[in-house]
Design a protein around this motif. Sequence first.
Motif, short mmCIF file in Angstrom:
data_model
loop_
_atom_site.label_atom_id
_atom_site.label_comp_id
_atom_site.label_asym_id
_atom_site.label_seq_id
_atom_site.Cartn_x
_atom_site.Cartn_y
_atom_site.Cartn_z
N ILE A 212 0.85 -1.21 0.00
CA ILE A 212 0.00 0.00 0.00
C ILE A 212 0.88 1.25 0.00
CG2 ILE A 212 -1.68 1.33 1.32
CD1 ILE A 212 -2.72 -1.36 2.40
N GLY A 213 1.93 1.22 0.85
CA GLY A 213 2.81 2.38 0.94
C GLY A 213 3.49 2.70 -0.37
N TYR A 214 4.16 1.69 -0.96
CA TYR A 214 4.86 1.94 -2.22
C TYR A 214 3.89 2.13 -3.38
CZ TYR A 214 9.48 1.34 -0.33
OH TYR A 214 10.64 1.53 0.38
N GLY A 215 2.66 1.70 -3.19
CA GLY A 215 1.64 1.96 -4.21
C GLY A 215 1.31 3.43 -4.35
N ALA B 206 -2.88 4.09 3.32
CA ALA B 206 -2.61 4.92 2.14
C ALA B 206 -2.74 6.40 2.48
CB ALA B 206 -3.58 4.56 1.02
N TYR B 207 -3.74 6.74 3.28
CA TYR B 207 -3.92 8.15 3.69
C TYR B 207 -2.68 8.62 4.44
CZ TYR B 207 -5.66 12.33 6.00
OH TYR B 207 -5.81 13.62 6.44
N GLY B 208 -2.21 7.82 5.41
CA GLY B 208 -1.06 8.21 6.20
C GLY B 208 0.20 8.36 5.37
N VAL B 209 0.44 7.41 4.46
CA VAL B 209 1.64 7.46 3.62
C VAL B 209 1.61 8.67 2.69
CG1 VAL B 209 2.92 6.30 1.78
CG2 VAL B 209 2.05 4.98 3.71
#
Length: 516
Positions: free
Chosen positions: A22-25, A305-308
Motif C-alpha cells: 500500500i505504501g509503495y503503491g 494509504a492516507y497516512g503514507v
Amino acid sequence: MDKKKSSESNGRKNNPVNNVTIGYGQSELVQRHGEAASQILQAYSGHRYDSAGNELLHKGRNLEQISNYRVNPNYAEQNRKQHAGFSAELLEESNRNQEAILNNKSIRRRTTDGIGKTNDTQYDLVDVDPSGNVSNPSQMKFLGVDKKGRYTVIEKLAKDKSWERYDAPIDIPKDQYEAALKYANDEADKLLAQAKKLREQGKVEKALEREKLSEKYRQAGQRIRASSVTEEEAMLAFMNPKKYVAKKIVTDAHEAGKTAAKGAMLVGGIVSLGQNICGVYSGDITVEEAAEAVVVTTAKAGITAYGVANAGSTIKAFMHTSKNEVVRKLGNTNLPTAIVTSAIEISSVIKSYAKGEISEFEAFSRLGKDGVGSLAASWGGAVGTFLLPGIGTMVGSMVGYMVSSTIYDSCLQVLREAEIAYENYECIREMCEAARESMRKQRLEFDSQMKEFLINRQKTISESMSIIMDSLDNVETTNFTQALSALANEFGRELQFESLEEFDDFMSDDNNILIF
C-alpha cells in the motif's frame, strides 16, 4: 502463540494488501502531490524549481519579503490591501502551478516580475511553457468594495481611462467575482433604463452618454475573471505568511491522503474480495468471516494509504524546495515514500512484538521480509506506473511484493528448518568429533605401517642393486639373477628364469613361449 494469532500471521504472510504494498503503491501520487504542495513553499522562499529539482530563474518578490513591507498608519487599510495584492499574485502563481502539476501539465504560471519583467504595467502573470514561450497574460486587481458598496475594479474599468491600456483579463478575488459581475450587469441595466427615459424626454445626447456608459459596465463584467485566491487568503498571506503556508501544506497533505485512500480502498477491496471468495469456496472461511475480512482489509488499506500520502507528500514538498541539490534529487526518488512506509511497518512490528502477538524470530523475519519486499515493491510500482498510469502503481507494487515474498519465504523456510534441526546439533557434533578422532588414529597407524614398509623395501632394493652392480663388474651370473629375482618379488612379480641355465634350456626348446 494461540491459533487465532497464528492464523492472522499466516494470513498476513500471504496477503499482498499490506503496509509495504500500500505504501509503495502511493509513490507516484506522493511525488506528484509533493511537488504540487511545494509550490507554496517556493512562493514563500522566493526560489523556483522544476520537476527534476533544478533551480529556475526568479527575480521577483516572495511572501516573506512582502510581509515586511511598511504600512503607513495614515493609510493603513489602503497599504495593507496593496501589499495583499502583491501576495495574491504569488498565491495565484502557486495555485495555478499546483493545479497544472496535479493534472500532469507542463505549463507553469509565473509572475512577470519573477521572469525578469520588473514592474510590467500591462501584465502581472503569464504562462510559460518548457521552451520558455510566454502566453495567456493577465492583470490582477484586489481592490475590494468601497463604502458605498461599489466594486472598485468595475468602476475603474468602466470610468478610469488609464485602465483602457489593459488588454488582458483582470483577475479579482474569487469570493468577489459573482457579486462583482452582478454589480456590473445591474449598473449596466440601470443606465439603460435611464437612457430610455431620457430618450422619451427628448434628451438624446444624454441618453447616448448613458448607453455608452452602460456598455462599458457590461464590458467590465466580461473582462473580469475569478482568480484562485480569496481576499481573506491574500490578507493572511501578507499579515502572517508562515501561518498561511502551514495551513496550505496541511490542507494539501490532507487532499493527497484522501486521493490515496480512495485508490487504495478500491484496489485493496477488490483484491481482498477475490481472496476471500476463494477462501469461501475452498471451505477455509465462512461467508460472514469473508465479509468481515473484506471490510477490515479495505479500511486498513485506506487508512495506511492516507497516512503514507499525507506524510510522504509533505516530506517530498520540503525536499523539493531544499537549498541542497542532493536533497532535491533524492526527493525525486522513492525516498519520501520509503521513509513513511518503513516507519509504519517497523512501528507495526514492534507493537505486535510488544503485545506478545509475535515471537522474536517472527519480528525479525517480518522486518527482513518487508525490507526485501520494499525494494521489489518500489521497482514494481515504478514499472506499474509506466505501463498503467494511476492505478498501475499500486498493482505493480503488489505484484513486486508478492514475487519477492515468495522467494523470501522459501529462503526463510530453510532457516526455520535449520532452527528446528539445532535441537539435534549437540548429538550430531559429538558423533562428528568421534568420527574425526577415529579417522585421526587410523591415519597415524597407516603412516607408521607405510614408513616401516618403505624402510624394508628400500633396504631390499638397495642390497639387490648393489649385488647386481658387483655381478656386472665380476661377470658373475648367479648372484645377478638372484638379486634381479629379489627385486621383482619386492614389486609383486616373479621372473620366468631363475638362472642362466634355465634361460639356455628355454631358448633351446622351440615349443617354449616367452612370457612378458
